[in-house]
Design a protein around this motif. Structure first.
Motif, mmCIF file in Angstrom:
data_model
loop_
_atom_site.group_PDB
_atom_site.id
_atom_site.type_symbol
_atom_site.label_atom_id
_atom_site.label_comp_id
_atom_site.label_asym_id
_atom_site.label_seq_id
_atom_site.Cartn_x
_atom_site.Cartn_y
_atom_site.Cartn_z
ATOM 1 N N ALA A 172 4.804 -32.465 1.288
ATOM 2 C CA ALA A 172 6.070 -32.348 2.138
ATOM 3 C C ALA A 172 7.131 -32.284 1.053
ATOM 4 O O ALA A 172 8.491 -32.364 1.512
ATOM 5 N N ILE A 210 12.646 -30.855 -1.336
ATOM 6 C CA ILE A 210 13.161 -30.781 -0.062
ATOM 7 C C ILE A 210 14.340 -29.822 0.028
ATOM 8 O O ILE A 210 14.830 -29.444 1.243
ATOM 9 N N SER A 217 18.759 -34.361 8.943
ATOM 10 C CA SER A 217 17.650 -33.754 9.047
ATOM 11 C C SER A 217 16.803 -34.092 8.059
ATOM 12 O O SER A 217 15.380 -34.274 8.427
ATOM 13 N N GLN A 220 14.914 -37.539 9.682
ATOM 14 C CA GLN A 220 14.006 -37.185 10.793
ATOM 15 C C GLN A 220 12.908 -36.576 9.851
ATOM 16 O O GLN A 220 11.571 -36.846 10.098
ATOM 17 N N TYR A 221 13.073 -35.540 9.091
ATOM 18 C CA TYR A 221 11.927 -35.168 8.056
ATOM 19 C C TYR A 221 10.911 -36.297 7.484
ATOM 20 O O TYR A 221 9.959 -36.155 7.456
ATOM 21 N N TYR A 222 11.691 -37.107 6.716
ATOM 22 C CA TYR A 222 11.081 -38.303 5.870
ATOM 23 C C TYR A 222 10.065 -38.940 6.722
ATOM 24 O O TYR A 222 9.153 -39.272 6.724
ATOM 25 N N ASP A 224 9.058 -38.234 9.927
ATOM 26 C CA ASP A 224 7.832 -37.720 10.607
ATOM 27 C C ASP A 224 6.711 -37.566 9.483
ATOM 28 O O ASP A 224 5.476 -37.821 9.914
ATOM 29 N N HIS A 225 7.125 -37.177 8.195
ATOM 30 C CA HIS A 225 6.165 -36.998 7.230
ATOM 31 C C HIS A 225 5.438 -38.200 6.701
ATOM 32 O O HIS A 225 4.175 -38.295 6.433
#
Length: 555
Positions: A172, A210, A217, A220-222, A224-225
């Protein structure tokens, strides 16, 4: 050390090794997962963690009662099947909302139920092998070897969890930073302090892939992954359970004669040792007294997945230098552990050729360790969960030394009784937390850090030393306690008594949440001082009851 043991021991030990590898891979990252995914504080996360551990170790009571009626083998197979379903469910990414929490709890319930049917009853099968007079004198050493096999699986678990987490984070375009989960949740909740925003943005700049992404953003991205990377770590348990069940069925002929409870033995006219009602009652009382004391050991010991991991994350340097680096390479640890056994082979082998072969292998293993050490970065980046590999490594490496010491004492008729070893183990555990009190001098409290890391972290040696001392305590207490239960438990209640041993562990595991509840309310050193004091008190109580326990369990 392996000579003269029944083949069934090795089959059952290896079956347990696979299951424990999966369990400890999950446990190594479980607390980190709870806080990263749901943004829970230490008190909430530690409650969930402690309740789960309590359920895992309480369910063997139910599993033992059931096995005393329908058989140990049936419960083992049923348990491993239910566990498999639980790990599959836990490895599926879910939303971080109420539904996600409910689904996670359901998966944890399946794991607890399955473990309850599997864990205690597998150990009863081991104990039944030593009801045969041919092997009875080797019962304690057998459980030391069995416990060592468990810890082989546990030793590799943190490294597996770390490797999988890093792999999926890397896909990611991310790398692990201990500060980010808490800061990301604070940013999304609108509770982040202004000075922490710049810290978060600085950490964003360290992410390799990234691209252009606003702070919200990215947060949330961090989250979730990282959460889904932990899910993939949980999936390891599914594969390890497949290996365990294959070993169990593939080698079943080696131990099927031990898969007999009191009802089955009576039906087949197999001789069963008869106890009077008074003998039964005195043994049960003695076991319950031991169970009550070991509660406090498990309360202290099972800080490895929570407060000790928090200390690793928040108060310990995120890098290792010098000789310390070797402890953070699992393959080097495996070679070191193996070299202990080959070195013992040099002294214990009867043939000169065997001694030479063991000596050559020992030298080759140490050359391999040196080669790994030379190839390591200096300083070496380390992760909080990696500290959890030290305890099982020390168990594996120190087991032959422990066995040699107690075998020598036994030959001189000076070996301490199992209850005395348990009492000594409590005092040793207290010394482990004395190290933590010393390591915490001058450190800010967790409340003052507010989810970030200490500006003046300590060297990794403190935690490594604590794990070493706690391992000495564990070797005095856990395998000896299990052996004691299988030896002393009335035949018709073996499953239940083994279940109650695990129930005492369950109570200790739940009480292990107390430092988590106090984590942000008291000075850092006070958490360790409380644990140290409880271990000392429990040790004193054990020694006060020794005469009564030994008299009740005498042959």
């Amino acid at each position: 050390m392996f000579k003269g043991q029944p083949k069934g021991l090795f089959a059952l030990a290896l079956a347990n090794t696979g299951e424990r590898f999966g369990y400890y891979t999950m446990l190594a990252i479980f607390m980190l997962f709870l806080q990263a995914k749901f943004g829970w504080n230490g008190a909430t996360a530690s409650q969930v963690y402690a309740i789960f551990l309590a359920a895992v170790y309480f369910m063997p009571v139910v599993g033992g009662m059931l096995a005393d009626k329908i058989g140990y083998g049936k419960c083992v197979v049923t348990g491993i099947t239910i566990m498999f379903a639980g790990y599959v469910c836990l490895s599926i990414p879910t939303p971080a909302n109420t539904l996600g929490i409910v689904l996670m709890i359901g998966a944890l319930a399946l794991i607890a139920i399955g473990t309850g049917l599997f864990k205690g009853n597998l150990q009863v099968l081991v104990g039944n092998l030593y009801d045969d007079p041919k092997y009875s004198a080797k019962r304690d050493s057998a459980f030391s070897l069995f416990y060592m096999a468990i810890n082989i699986g546990a030793m590799f678990a943190p490294a597996a969890a770390t490797a999988i987490t890093n792999k999926f984070l890397g896909k990611a375009g991310l790398i692990y930073k201990a500060d980010i989960p808490a800061l990301a949740h604070q940013f999304l909740d609108g509770t982040i302090a202004p000075d922490k925003v710049s810290q978060l943005e600085g950490l964003m700049g360290q992410m390799p892939g990234i691209g252009q992404m606003d702070t919200a953003s990215f947060c949330q991205y961090y989250i979730d992954h990282l959460s889904s990377a932990y899910n993939m770590g949980f999936a390891v348990a599914c594969f390890s359970l497949i290996v365990s069940i294959a070993i169990y069925f593939g080698c079943k002929n080696w131990f099927k004669h031990a898969d007999v409870n009191a009802h089955q033995a009576a039906a087949s006219a197999t001789p069963v040792k008869e106890l009077t009602k008074e003998q039964e009652q005195s043994r049960i009382v003695a076991l319950v007294l031991v169970f009550a004391v070991v509660i406090f050991f498990w309360m202290a010991f099972h800080q490895n997945g929570q407060s000790l991991t928090w200390f690793a994350r928040d108060y310990t340097q995120s890098f290792a230098t010098g000789a310390t680096r070797i402890g953070f390479n699992i393959w080097a640890l495996a070679l070191i552990a193996a070299s202990v056994y080959t070195l013992f082979g040099v002294f214990q082998s009867e043939k000169t050729t065997s001694k030479m072969v063991c000596g050559f292998i020992t030298a080759a293993l140490w050359i391999g360790v040196y080669g790994i050490y030379q190839g390591q970065a200096n300083p070496l980046e380390i992760f909080p969960q990696e500290f959890q590999q030290f305890n099982p490594f020390f168990v594996v490496a120190l087991t032959p030394i422990s066995m040699a010491i107690f075998d020598s004492l036994a030959k001189r008729k000076k070996e301490p009784s199992a209850p005395m070893k348990i009492g000594l183990g409590m005092f040793v555990a207290a010394l482990g937390y004395l190290v933590m009190v010393y390591a915490s001098r001058g450190q800010a409290s967790p409340a003052q850090l507010a989810g970030t890391v200490s500006p003046d972290p300590v060297v990794p040696t403190y935690l490594i030393g604590t794990y070493l001392i706690l391992t000495f305590a564990e070797l005095l207490l856990s395998p000896m306690g299990i052996s004691f239960v299988t030896k002393v438990a009335p035949p018709r209640l073996k499953g239940l008594m083994m279940g109650l041993w695990f129930a005492s562990t369950a109570v200790g595991n739940y009480l292990s949440s107390i430092p988590g509840l106090l984590w942000e309310r008291v000075p850092l050193w006070a958490n360790w001082a409380i644990l140290m004091g409880l271990c000392v008190v429990a040790g004193l109580i054990m020694f006060a009851m020794l005469r009564k326990i030994n008299a009740a369990t005498a042959e």
